[in-house]
Design a protein around this motif. Structure first.
Motif, short mmCIF file in Angstrom:
data_model
loop_
_atom_site.label_atom_id
_atom_site.label_comp_id
_atom_site.label_asym_id
_atom_site.label_seq_id
_atom_site.Cartn_x
_atom_site.Cartn_y
_atom_site.Cartn_z
N VAL A 74 -21.18 21.95 46.56
CA VAL A 74 -19.78 22.22 46.21
C VAL A 74 -19.24 21.14 45.30
CG1 VAL A 74 -17.46 22.51 47.13
CG2 VAL A 74 -19.40 23.56 48.30
N LEU A 75 -19.58 19.88 45.58
CA LEU A 75 -19.11 18.78 44.71
C LEU A 75 -19.70 18.91 43.31
CD1 LEU A 75 -19.20 15.74 47.16
CD2 LEU A 75 -17.20 17.00 46.32
N GLY A 76 -20.95 19.36 43.22
CA GLY A 76 -21.53 19.60 41.90
C GLY A 76 -20.76 20.70 41.16
N TYR A 77 -20.37 21.74 41.93
CA TYR A 77 -19.57 22.83 41.35
C TYR A 77 -18.21 22.30 40.89
CZ TYR A 77 -16.76 27.13 41.38
OH TYR A 77 -15.91 28.15 41.06
N VAL A 78 -17.59 21.44 41.73
CA VAL A 78 -16.30 20.85 41.37
C VAL A 78 -16.43 20.03 40.10
CG1 VAL A 78 -14.58 19.14 42.08
CG2 VAL A 78 -15.38 20.86 43.72
N ASN A 79 -17.50 19.27 39.96
CA ASN A 79 -17.69 18.46 38.76
C ASN A 79 -17.81 19.34 37.52
OD1 ASN A 79 -18.38 15.92 37.31
ND2 ASN A 79 -20.39 16.90 37.12
N THR A 80 -18.55 20.46 37.65
CA THR A 80 -18.71 21.38 36.51
C THR A 80 -17.36 21.98 36.12
OG1 THR A 80 -20.96 21.90 37.22
CG2 THR A 80 -19.89 23.43 35.70
N LYS A 81 -16.57 22.38 37.13
CA LYS A 81 -15.26 22.96 36.85
C LYS A 81 -14.34 21.93 36.20
CE LYS A 81 -15.66 27.20 38.29
NZ LYS A 81 -15.47 28.35 37.37
N ALA A 82 -14.40 20.69 36.66
CA ALA A 82 -13.53 19.66 36.08
C ALA A 82 -13.87 19.44 34.60
CB ALA A 82 -13.68 18.35 36.86
N GLN A 83 -15.16 19.44 34.27
CA GLN A 83 -15.55 19.30 32.87
C GLN A 83 -15.07 20.49 32.04
OE1 GLN A 83 -19.79 18.72 32.82
NE2 GLN A 83 -19.70 16.68 33.74
N ALA A 84 -15.14 21.67 32.67
CA ALA A 84 -14.66 22.86 31.95
C ALA A 84 -13.16 22.77 31.70
CB ALA A 84 -15.01 24.11 32.76
N VAL A 85 -12.38 22.32 32.69
CA VAL A 85 -10.93 22.15 32.51
C VAL A 85 -10.65 21.16 31.40
CG1 VAL A 85 -8.84 21.29 33.60
CG2 VAL A 85 -10.36 22.84 34.86
N GLU A 86 -11.38 20.07 31.39
CA GLU A 86 -11.17 19.05 30.35
C GLU A 86 -11.43 19.63 28.96
OE1 GLU A 86 -12.65 14.48 29.34
OE2 GLU A 86 -13.71 15.69 30.83
N GLY B 40 -6.97 29.43 30.26
CA GLY B 40 -8.32 29.28 30.79
C GLY B 40 -8.43 28.07 31.70
N ALA B 41 -7.73 26.98 31.30
CA ALA B 41 -7.75 25.78 32.13
C ALA B 41 -7.09 26.04 33.48
CB ALA B 41 -7.05 24.63 31.41
N ARG B 42 -5.98 26.82 33.47
CA ARG B 42 -5.33 27.15 34.74
C ARG B 42 -6.25 27.96 35.65
NH1 ARG B 42 0.60 28.89 32.32
NH2 ARG B 42 1.41 26.74 32.03
N GLN B 43 -6.98 28.89 35.06
CA GLN B 43 -7.92 29.68 35.84
C GLN B 43 -8.99 28.80 36.49
OE1 GLN B 43 -7.85 32.83 36.75
NE2 GLN B 43 -9.83 32.69 37.83
N GLN B 44 -9.50 27.86 35.68
CA GLN B 44 -10.51 26.93 36.21
C GLN B 44 -9.94 26.03 37.31
OE1 GLN B 44 -13.73 26.90 35.50
NE2 GLN B 44 -13.54 28.58 34.02
N LEU B 45 -8.68 25.61 37.14
CA LEU B 45 -8.03 24.78 38.15
C LEU B 45 -7.84 25.55 39.46
CD1 LEU B 45 -5.35 22.84 36.06
CD2 LEU B 45 -7.34 21.89 37.25
N ALA B 46 -7.52 26.84 39.35
CA ALA B 46 -7.38 27.66 40.56
C ALA B 46 -8.72 27.75 41.31
CB ALA B 46 -6.87 29.05 40.20
#
Length: 348
Positions: A225-237, A247-253
């Motif tokens: 899950v933490l690896g998934y969170v890291n991937t999502k954070a990079q995508a938001v950035e 798109g960033a809001r969707q990733q943050l959700a």
């Protein structure tokens, strides 16, 4: 049991005494030992001899019974998983009393061949303080206390792990029964030490096994899950950097949902660590207690149904632990993937 020498003395000496008495009354004192004097004297002398030998024999039997009782009590202490320190203290105290010694002590062999004092019995002032661990266990007592020493090894396998030593101030010799008693006490001390060593290894093995289980669960759950969170954070950035706010809001959700999942996983992991299987409650009781806390933590109503046979069943500890972990994993999977509002755990 009485020694073989004592058994033969108890039989032969009274017979010889009666024979000698009969010869004396027939020849030397025949004029003096007339009836009814000889009729009364012979039984009285035989009775006196019998009482004397009985007192002697019973005293030896009482000493042997006391020795057997001491060994039996030590066996009970060992099987009751008493600490080795307590057993060793009892061993030296019994050895000193039963062998009528002035001091008794146990010296354990260290890895470098020196000795350490593990237990002692006797006045504190008669024991020496050698400073550095000595190679000679006799250095733990003053020389005058070991005028008549007797020692028995503490043996584990083919190795000697220590010595049980008793000492007397006066010169004396020890009987074979006393040597056997000291050997029995030394064996009890060695068993206590080995028992404690095995208990420590079992505890270390249990800790290592639990750590491996936690590591697997963290790898399969939290780490992913933490690896998934890291991937999502990079995508938001990246999305924010290119101006893609929606798109960033969707990733943050999705990131927030992952964070909630991690939070639930951590709470369940903590709940699993704090739910041991108590001996008085058994497997069913442990699962009932766990599901109450699981229901509150996961917001998933969970109940346990168990038959009377399931309540009465006594499984080995390792089996109970495996079943408990299987139930935990099943409930975790229900929370994560079933979108359920209620769960029931049935045992039969």
């Amino acid at each position: 049991m009485i020694g073989s020498r004592l058994r033969w003395l108890v039989v032969t000496v009274p017979v010889v005494a009666i024979g000698v008495l009969d010869l004396i009354t027939d020849h030397e004192w025949s004029d003096l030992m007339t009836a009814p004097v000889n009729t009364l004297a012979v039984p009285m002398i035989v009775l006196a001899c019998a009482i004397a030998f009985a007192r002697f024999s019973f005293r030896r039997i009482d000493r042997r019974n006391a020795a057997l009782a001491a060994v039996r009590d030590l066996g009970k202490a060992i099987t009751g998983l008493a600490r080795a320190e307590l057993v060793l203290g009892t061993v030296v105290e019994r050895a000193r009393v039963l062998l009528a010694a002035d001091i008794a002590f146990i010296a354990l062999v260290r890895a470098d061949g020196t000795h350490e004092l593990a237990a002692r019995s006797g006045p504190a002032e008669v024991f020496a303080s050698p400073g550095e661990p000595p190679h000679d266990p006799g250095a733990f007592a003053r020389a005058e206390m070991l005028a008549s020493p007797l020692a028995a090894p503490l043996v584990r396998g083919d190795a000697t792990v220590g010595l049980l030593v008793v000492g007397r101030r006066r010169r004396a010799t020890y009987r074979r029964e006393e040597q056997e008693l000291l050997t029995s006490l030394a064996s009890a001390a060695a068993i206590a030490l080995e028992n404690e060593r095995l208990q420590q290894e079992l505890r270390a093995l249990a800790i290592r096994s639990e750590r491996e289980r936690i590591a697997r669960e963290m790898h399969d759950g939290l780490a992913q899950v933490l690896g998934y969170v890291n991937t999502k954070a990079q995508a938001v950035e990246h999305l924010l950097g290119t101006g893609q706010v929606d798109g960033a809001r969707q990733q943050l959700a999705e990131l927030a949902a992952a964070a909630r999942a991690v939070y639930a996983d951590v709470r369940e992991a903590i709940l699993g660590l704090s739910s041991p299987i108590a001996a008085d409650r058994g497997l069913v009781g442990a699962l009932e207690e766990y599901t109450v806390r699981f229901s509150a933590a996961a917001e998933l109503a969970t109940e346990v149904e168990a038959t009377s046979a399931a309540h009465a069943l006594r499984l080995p500890p390792a089996t109970q632990a495996e079943v408990f972990r299987i139930a935990q994993e099943a409930l975790t999977n229900i929370r994560k993937h079933a979108a359920a509002h209620r769960a029931r755990l049935q045992l039969d």
